[in-house]
Design a protein around this motif. Structure first.
Motif, PDB file in Angstrom:
ATOM      1  N   ASN A  32     -25.757 -11.142 -16.769  1.00 48.34           N
ATOM      2  CA  ASN A  32     -25.339  -9.985 -16.381  1.00 48.34           C
ATOM      3  C   ASN A  32     -26.463  -9.141 -16.543  1.00 48.34           C
ATOM      4  N   LEU A  33     -26.372  -7.892 -15.628  1.00 49.41           N
ATOM      5  CA  LEU A  33     -27.568  -6.959 -15.530  1.00 49.41           C
ATOM      6  C   LEU A  33     -26.738  -5.534 -15.851  1.00 49.41           C
ATOM      7  N   VAL A  34     -27.331  -4.716 -16.736  1.00 52.33           N
ATOM      8  CA  VAL A  34     -26.707  -3.440 -16.858  1.00 52.33           C
ATOM      9  C   VAL A  34     -28.093  -2.529 -16.828  1.00 52.33           C
ATOM     10  N   ILE A  35     -27.927  -1.579 -16.039  1.00 58.29           N
ATOM     11  CA  ILE A  35     -29.183  -0.764 -15.709  1.00 58.29           C
ATOM     12  C   ILE A  35     -28.578   0.866 -16.229  1.00 58.29           C
ATOM     13  N   LEU A  36     -29.172   1.044 -17.315  1.00 56.40           N
ATOM     14  CA  LEU A  36     -28.668   2.584 -17.764  1.00 56.40           C
ATOM     15  C   LEU A  36     -29.668   3.609 -17.513  1.00 56.40           C
ATOM     16  N   ILE A  37     -29.460   4.640 -16.631  1.00 59.80           N
ATOM     17  CA  ILE A  37     -30.394   5.777 -16.060  1.00 59.80           C
ATOM     18  C   ILE A  37     -29.787   7.052 -16.873  1.00 59.80           C
ATOM     19  N   ILE A  38     -30.972   7.353 -17.874  1.00 60.00           N
ATOM     20  CA  ILE A  38     -30.594   8.577 -18.732  1.00 60.00           C
ATOM     21  C   ILE A  38     -31.006   9.683 -18.075  1.00 60.00           C
ATOM     22  N   GLU A  39     -30.233  10.639 -17.973  1.00 58.89           N
ATOM     23  CA  GLU A  39     -30.794  12.121 -17.363  1.00 58.89           C
ATOM     24  C   GLU A  39     -31.546  12.675 -18.135  1.00 58.89           C
ATOM     25  N   GLY A  40     -32.733  13.011 -17.573  1.00 61.01           N
ATOM     26  CA  GLY A  40     -33.744  13.847 -18.137  1.00 61.01           C
ATOM     27  C   GLY A  40     -34.346  13.305 -19.452  1.00 61.01           C
ATOM     28  N   LEU A  41     -34.396  12.032 -19.410  1.00 62.90           N
ATOM     29  CA  LEU A  41     -35.213  11.311 -20.575  1.00 62.90           C
ATOM     30  C   LEU A  41     -36.611  11.286 -20.282  1.00 62.90           C
ATOM     31  N   LEU A 192     -24.974   6.065 -14.934  1.00 66.08           N
ATOM     32  CA  LEU A 192     -25.972   7.317 -14.836  1.00 66.08           C
ATOM     33  C   LEU A 192     -25.368   8.278 -15.816  1.00 66.08           C
ATOM     34  N   THR A 193     -26.149   8.825 -16.659  1.00 67.74           N
ATOM     35  CA  THR A 193     -25.611   9.661 -17.678  1.00 67.74           C
ATOM     36  C   THR A 193     -25.735  11.270 -17.434  1.00 67.74           C
ATOM     37  N   LEU A 194     -25.196  11.871 -18.199  1.00 66.12           N
ATOM     38  CA  LEU A 194     -24.962  13.384 -17.879  1.00 66.12           C
ATOM     39  C   LEU A 194     -25.254  14.253 -18.756  1.00 66.12           C
ATOM     40  N   SER A 195     -24.958  13.961 -20.037  1.00 66.33           N
ATOM     41  CA  SER A 195     -24.883  15.075 -21.306  1.00 66.33           C
ATOM     42  C   SER A 195     -26.373  15.676 -21.460  1.00 66.33           C
ATOM     43  N   THR A 196     -27.472  15.160 -21.040  1.00 68.16           N
ATOM     44  CA  THR A 196     -28.597  15.747 -21.185  1.00 68.16           C
ATOM     45  C   THR A 196     -29.248  16.697 -20.244  1.00 68.16           C
ATOM     46  N   HIS A 197     -28.065  17.348 -19.499  1.00 72.56           N
ATOM     47  CA  HIS A 197     -28.338  18.166 -18.305  1.00 72.56           C
ATOM     48  C   HIS A 197     -27.922  19.531 -18.617  1.00 72.56           C
ATOM     49  N   SER A 198     -28.786  20.429 -18.204  1.00 73.16           N
ATOM     50  CA  SER A 198     -28.365  21.978 -18.181  1.00 73.16           C
ATOM     51  C   SER A 198     -26.961  22.112 -18.042  1.00 73.16           C
ATOM     52  N   LYS A 227     -43.110  23.532 -33.772  1.00 74.65           N
ATOM     53  CA  LYS A 227     -42.618  24.780 -33.127  1.00 74.65           C
ATOM     54  C   LYS A 227     -42.157  24.339 -32.169  1.00 74.65           C
ATOM     55  N   LEU A 228     -42.969  23.376 -31.122  1.00 73.76           N
ATOM     56  CA  LEU A 228     -42.433  23.071 -29.755  1.00 73.76           C
ATOM     57  C   LEU A 228     -40.940  22.420 -29.986  1.00 73.76           C
ATOM     58  N   ALA A 229     -40.673  21.441 -31.012  1.00 72.67           N
ATOM     59  CA  ALA A 229     -39.459  20.895 -30.970  1.00 72.67           C
ATOM     60  C   ALA A 229     -38.409  21.874 -31.380  1.00 72.67           C
ATOM     61  N   ILE A 230     -38.733  22.714 -32.030  1.00 71.87           N
ATOM     62  CA  ILE A 230     -37.541  23.773 -32.511  1.00 71.87           C
ATOM     63  C   ILE A 230     -37.152  24.627 -31.471  1.00 71.87           C
ATOM     64  N   THR A 231     -38.398  25.121 -30.570  1.00 72.83           N
ATOM     65  CA  THR A 231     -38.397  25.946 -29.254  1.00 72.83           C
ATOM     66  C   THR A 231     -37.123  25.216 -28.434  1.00 72.83           C
ATOM     67  N   TYR A 232     -37.154  24.016 -28.319  1.00 69.34           N
ATOM     68  CA  TYR A 232     -36.247  23.157 -27.300  1.00 69.34           C
ATOM     69  C   TYR A 232     -35.092  22.340 -28.128  1.00 69.34           C
ATOM     70  N   LYS A 233     -34.798  23.236 -29.189  1.00 71.90           N
ATOM     71  CA  LYS A 233     -33.628  22.444 -30.107  1.00 71.90           C
ATOM     72  C   LYS A 233     -32.415  22.241 -29.107  1.00 71.90           C
ATOM     73  N   LYS A 234     -31.972  23.042 -28.418  1.00 72.34           N
ATOM     74  CA  LYS A 234     -30.765  22.754 -27.687  1.00 72.34           C
ATOM     75  C   LYS A 234     -30.994  21.632 -26.714  1.00 72.34           C
ATOM     76  N   GLN A 235     -32.109  21.384 -26.101  1.00 70.13           N
ATOM     77  CA  GLN A 235     -32.315  20.150 -25.136  1.00 70.13           C
ATOM     78  C   GLN A 235     -32.515  19.192 -25.847  1.00 70.13           C
ATOM     79  N   LEU A 236     -33.175  18.961 -27.155  1.00 66.85           N
ATOM     80  CA  LEU A 236     -33.325  17.957 -27.938  1.00 66.85           C
ATOM     81  C   LEU A 236     -32.097  17.493 -28.548  1.00 66.85           C
ATOM     82  N   THR A 237     -31.269  18.527 -28.830  1.00 67.73           N
ATOM     83  CA  THR A 237     -29.999  18.207 -29.689  1.00 67.73           C
ATOM     84  C   THR A 237     -29.136  17.280 -28.658  1.00 67.73           C
ATOM     85  N   THR A 238     -29.323  17.241 -27.430  1.00 66.22           N
ATOM     86  CA  THR A 238     -28.463  16.460 -26.307  1.00 66.22           C
ATOM     87  C   THR A 238     -29.262  15.293 -26.277  1.00 66.22           C
TER      88      THR A 238
END
Length: 428
Positions: A32-41, A192-198, A227-238
């Motif tokens: 079987n083949l499963v292709i996982l496309i992760i939004e914004g990864l 195709l995932t979605l949670s990591t989208h604005s 510092k960069l990671a903390i700035t984008y905490k909202k995005q990186l939490t997803t």
């Protein structure tokens, strides 16, 4: 250089090498083949070598058991091109392949696997009509097109912003695929995932924020990265949330008999444009992981590859190891994951948006808005002022654009006879 282009400039004999075969045990059943496309990864936050740091601990553990391409390039800066590129190594047409009123006859993973006896599926938490994905899937007669209209309780939607939710969370989509494929082997599914989208809102927000804090602590990042990671905490939490969803998905899948005979592809459609880019190439720098319990050995690759290389490589593997009937003539843009962007006379065209075809990668150079950058081994880049090299690469890019224009003019990728001969042979 000016080429005299025939009516089908992308049509060629398929000469893709079987890269995957030597890494895998073969079985008596087609995997079987499963292709996982992760939004914004993006690579920036899904690798220890990323300029922000690694916020995908599960994927990191999976890479150690996989074939992993550290330097993979997506074909665009938005989601619109990922299906035609990953599935069919297809050109962009005018505003992306999916935007055409009528699709030309062409080969891709979905129609080839379907006609070789696989059940095909597409799983998405949002509206599949978005970016005309549904038109494309229906054109290819995909068996199961699962989108926002096909979920019920207890599946959960993502939290709404301004009264509207994009659709169902990644956990729901992954579980729905498991639910629907229990009896379908062999199958070829795309998720195709979605949670990591604005707007970057997830259910159990505080739970994942705590996971983000724990991951941040464990990474011991230098002050600038932290510092960069903390700035984008909202995005990186997803990002943490989808990584955890994938972990739970694989743990559930492992309990099933079909797991042992499945190949998984995991990649991002593009990097998040909301996160600051250090280089022009960063928007397209995504992970590419091929994992299977069938692997007998693993490897990490450093050469540049792209989404265009995935379908040719997969089909070569199935043809050479499982006697799958594949087309002898193809219109692939990619040459395969064994050579990727280093193939002679081959470049990686990139469409940032539906109106911007301005990026081209050729060997270790990146042409962006007519400016040339030399690409370093870690995919950072430096401005390059080599006029003869710039001319050569512009000519290569112009050659691709000319082929794309010719295709648009003829509205055809191949003679009907090539397409029908292949599918008629399968029926007999």
């Amino acid at each position: 250089r000016k080429e005299e282009l025939g009516p089908y400039p992308f049509l060629r004999a398929d000469d893709t090498k079987d890269l995957l075969g030597k890494y895998m045990n073969t079985t008596d059943r087609r995997p079987n083949l499963v292709i996982l496309i992760i939004e914004g990864l993006g690579h920036a936050y899904s690798s220890p070598n990323g300029y922000i740091g690694n916020f995908t601990p599960f994927l990191e553990s999976l890479k150690q058991k996989s074939l992993y391409w550290e330097n993979c390039i997506s074909s665009s800066g938005r989601t619109f091109s990922v299906l035609p590129t990953l599935m069919g190594s297809l050109p962009f047409a005018k505003n992306g392949f999916l935007e055409q009123h009528q699709y030309p006859l062409h080969f891709n993973l979905q129609n080839i696997f379907k006609h070789n006896g696989f059940t095909t599926g597409f799983y998405y938490g949002g509206d599949a009509s978005f970016d005309k994905m549904k038109n494309y899937l229906e054109f290819n007669q995909v068996d199961n097109i699962i989108d926002i209209t096909r979920y019920q309780e207890p599946y959960k939607k993502l939290p709404a912003a301004s009264g509207e939710s994009w659709g169902y969370e990644d956990q729901a989509v992954l579980n729905k695929m498991l639910e629907m494929t229990a009896e379908q082997s062999p199958y070829m599914n795309v998720v195709l995932t979605l949670s990591t989208h604005s707007p970057f809102l997830v259910n159990k927000q505080q739970y994942y924020e705590k996971m983000f804090d724990n991951q941040l602590s464990s990474l011991n990042l230098p002050p600038e990265k932290r510092k960069l990671a903390i700035t984008y905490k909202k995005q990186l939490t997803t990002v943490i949330s989808v990584d955890q969803a994938l972990k739970e998905f694989f743990e559930a899948f492992k309990q099933r008999s079909d797991y042992e005979n499945t190949i998984f592809i995991i990649t991002g459609d593009h990097s998040m444009p909301e996160i600051v880019l250090q280089n022009k190439i960063d928007r397209y720098h995504v992970p590419l992981i091929i994992y299977s319990p069938l692997f007998k050995s693993t490897a990490t690759f450093k050469h540049i590859v792209s989404h265009f290389d995935v379908a040719p490589t997969l089909l070569s593997f199935y043809k050479n190891n499982y006697n799958m009937h594949t087309p002898t003539q193809v219109t692939w843009i990619g040459k395969g994951l064994d050579v990727g962007g280093s193939a002679s006379g081959y470049g990686i065209p990139i469409m940032q948006s539906k109106t911007q075809l301005e990026d081209f990668i050729y060997a270790n150079y990146h042409l962006s808005n007519n400016e040339l950058y030399r690409i370093n081994p870690d995919l950072t880049s430096d401005k390059e002022s080599n006029d003869s090299k710039a001319t050569l690469i512009k000519n290569e890019f112009d050659s691709f654009k000319a082929k794309n224009e010719k295709y648009l003019l003829n509205k055809s990728l191949m003679p009907d006879s090539v397409y029908h001969r292949y599918f008629d042979k399968l029926k007999n």
